[in-house]
Write an enzyme that holds these catalytic residues in place. Structure first.
Site, short mmCIF file in Angstrom:
data_model
loop_
_atom_site.label_atom_id
_atom_site.label_comp_id
_atom_site.label_asym_id
_atom_site.label_seq_id
_atom_site.Cartn_x
_atom_site.Cartn_y
_atom_site.Cartn_z
N ALA A 49 0.81 -1.22 0.00
CA ALA A 49 0.00 0.00 0.00
C ALA A 49 0.84 1.27 0.00
O ALA A 49 0.29 2.37 0.10
CB ALA A 49 -0.94 -0.01 1.20
N ASP A 50 2.16 1.15 -0.15
CA ASP A 50 3.03 2.33 -0.15
C ASP A 50 4.14 2.14 -1.19
O ASP A 50 5.32 2.17 -0.87
CB ASP A 50 3.62 2.51 1.25
#
Length: 178
Positions: free
Chosen positions: A79-80
């Site tokens: 997610a990053d």
């Protein structure tokens, strides 16, 4: 984070061009994670990647292919994914820093697929239905703003031949709308 690394590694071990740092479980505690140091090149270090024989288009395609797999097949994704968390080493894309991971249910993945299908079919209603079903809203969503955002998406893809649509780019644009 250690559990995320292990799960990510399991789900991607068959992908020849993807790697994760080796986790040293015996030294890892609830407060400290110990893993392999990853050298190589930052994913956005174009000059050094090219000097070392990497094809930037190939690296980019593999990165997007793997990210689509994470989202649409695994339902478990990094997610990053910024350049500080992506390295290229020994012909592989190495994903690091698994502190922020996302999960999607089968239902959520189906809704994303329906939204992509809506783009391909130039069907604003189908896209809007999928986005509204996926979203978690603090208040009532602004329907006119959503329609405007989807219309902008359709202006970009609405006349494209289905075979020429870059699904990865559509996914990124859809996520921005969502």
């Amino acid at each position: 984070e250690a559990a995320n690394m292990e799960e990510f590694h399991r789900k991607n071990r068959e992908v020849a061009f993807v790697d994760t740092p080796v986790l040293y479980r015996e030294y890892t505690t609830p407060h400290v994670i110990v893993m392999e140091y990853i050298d190589g090149f930052s994913i956005d270090d174009k000059e050094n990647l090219q000097k070392n024989g990497y094809d930037l288009n190939e690296v980019g395609s593999k990165l997007i292919d793997n990210f689509i797999k994470q989202v649409m097949v695994d339902g478990f994704f990094h997610a990053d994914p910024h350049p500080g968390n992506l390295r290229v080493r020994d012909g592989k894309i190495v994903w690091i820093d698994m502190g922020m991971m996302g999960r999607l249910t089968e239902h959520d993945r189906q809704l994303i697929a329906e939204a992509i299908e809506g783009v391909a079919m130039n069907n604003i209603g189908k896209i809007q239905d999928a986005v509204l079903a996926l979203g978690e809203f603090k208040g009532k969503p602004d329907s006119s703003k959503l329609y405007e955002d989807i219309r902008g998406l359709m202006e970009k893809y609405g006349t494209a031949d289905m075979g020429n649509i870059d699904v990865a780019e559509v996914m990124v644009d859809l996520m921005e709308v969502m």
